[in-house]
Design an enzyme around this catalytic site. Sequence first.
Site, PDB file in Angstrom:
ATOM      1  N   HIS A  18      10.087   3.895  -7.156  1.00  0.00           N
ATOM      2  CA  HIS A  18       9.064   2.652  -7.613  1.00  0.00           C
ATOM      3  C   HIS A  18       9.563   1.627  -8.166  1.00  0.00           C
ATOM      4  O   HIS A  18       9.806   2.400  -9.138  1.00  0.00           O
ATOM      5  CB  HIS A  18       8.046   3.092  -7.729  1.00  0.00           C
TER       6      HIS A  18
ATOM      7  N   ASP B 146      -7.705   4.763  -4.441  1.00  0.00           N
ATOM      8  CA  ASP B 146      -6.763   4.316  -4.992  1.00  0.00           C
ATOM      9  C   ASP B 146      -7.341   2.521  -4.406  1.00  0.00           C
ATOM     10  O   ASP B 146      -8.070   1.565  -5.710  1.00  0.00           O
ATOM     11  CB  ASP B 146      -5.400   4.339  -5.763  1.00  0.00           C
TER      12      ASP B 146
ATOM     13  N   ARG C 230     -10.910  -3.432  -9.819  1.00  0.00           N
ATOM     14  CA  ARG C 230     -10.254  -3.547 -10.833  1.00  0.00           C
ATOM     15  C   ARG C 230      -9.270  -5.056 -10.776  1.00  0.00           C
ATOM     16  O   ARG C 230      -9.492  -5.803 -11.603  1.00  0.00           O
ATOM     17  CB  ARG C 230      -9.289  -2.572 -11.137  1.00  0.00           C
TER      18      ARG C 230
ATOM     19  N   SER D  52      -2.209   5.286 -10.594  1.00  0.00           N
ATOM     20  CA  SER D  52      -2.620   4.342  -9.348  1.00  0.00           C
ATOM     21  C   SER D  52      -1.474   4.612  -8.480  1.00  0.00           C
ATOM     22  O   SER D  52      -0.903   5.140  -7.473  1.00  0.00           O
ATOM     23  CB  SER D  52      -2.941   2.819  -9.826  1.00  0.00           C
TER      24      SER D  52
ATOM     25  N   LYS E 267      -0.487   8.010  -5.355  1.00  0.00           N
ATOM     26  CA  LYS E 267       0.741   7.677  -4.199  1.00  0.00           C
ATOM     27  C   LYS E 267       1.994   8.592  -4.322  1.00  0.00           C
ATOM     28  O   LYS E 267       2.464   8.269  -3.093  1.00  0.00           O
ATOM     29  CB  LYS E 267       0.649   5.708  -4.150  1.00  0.00           C
TER      30      LYS E 267
END
Length: 429
Positions: A82, A161, A168, A183, A187
């Site tokens: 990621h 999320d 947010r 968050s 995932k």
Amino acid sequence: MRMVDIIQKKREGQALSTQEISWMIDSYTSGAVPDYQMSAWAMAVYFRGMTTAETADLTMAMVASGQTIDLTTIPGVKVDKHSTGGVGDKVTLILAPLVASFGVPVAKMSGRGLGHTGGTLDKLESIHGFEIEQSEAEFIKQVTEAGLAVIGQSDDLVKADKLLYALRDVTATVDIIPLIASSIMSKKIAAGSDAILLDVTVGSGAFMKNIDDARLLARTMVDLGNAVGRKTIAVITDMSQPLGATIGNRLEIAESLAVLKGEGSSELQYFIAELAQLMLGLADVDKSLDEILTHLSNGAALDKFKAMVTAQGGDMAELLASPVHKTQFSKVVRSQKSGFVTSFDALSAGLLAMRAGAGRAVKSDLLDMDAGIKIFKKIGDAVQEDEPLFEIFYNKPDFDVDKESQDLLDKISISDEKIKIKEILEIIK
């Protein structure tokens, strides 16, 4: 329990219990807790923070709010990657097939871009016919047979999320490290991989603007991953200038293809090889940088990329025949002096590419897959007066290319001093 009591407790700086956090997320996902109370809680977290235990509890409560993917039927250690995002970030396109070429399965769910340029999915969709949607069974089958898959995130994954991030985004509570970490990691954990490499970018083109915040986010995510049994490593990488030599969806696919053929920037090849070495290490596969680079030059990584594209319906023949599609308009921007490039503002470059059509200002914006920027000179490169610095490609007749290109040119510094920047600033385990 009452949400007002949880808000008040956090407002006063107290730590919430596992039960309180679980109840809050369950109630918010079901609609029992309204947006206005959840936004009040998020603002309390902004000012009061969260403990490591609270962040871990929040992460796992979010994982439990939706579907989780079971990859245990796929042989071997499944690895995922990621990035917190950046300008010209084409890492996944090269890194995933490179790692898979060593027999390590890469199972990646990715997202779309909002901002500078498209996300990994957008870039892949610039390949004619490429399908990003797959069922869980199809995803597992492809990773088992081809060694890798990069698909869109399931709508049923981490439902909390999706709701919380949207809230947010409109309540000025995005830039809270515990909420960013939970968050991302919720995932990654729900997606089922055994090990995770996190690329935390820092600099003008990144979400984290300074090294201290990047380090804190990286440390938080690594601790979260390791705490739930996912072997996790983070690298902090420099995003003060665009990554590679292109910004834009099809342009970045073409550059990635060149690197997978052992061509293109040697600097980008080496950077990707360093990341691959770390990612392979997460699967207990020990390879030297030279061995990894060999898989770029001998076609092994390219073969994996071709297998992925073909398995997901992409037209590999068209891509190889015409890697770049010509736009209606283009403009080459030249240096106004001689010297060395000492800065090339990534944010300005990303915003220029976005306005040319390569990125989205809002989620509903349509992308021009062929728009973007090609960069000829980067930090540390020598440049002569009137030599090309970058070229803009666009299809919008009303795009004010002279003004837009001047805005970026003003953010590029050229001096007599030659400097060198390092892509990987730190590794956090």
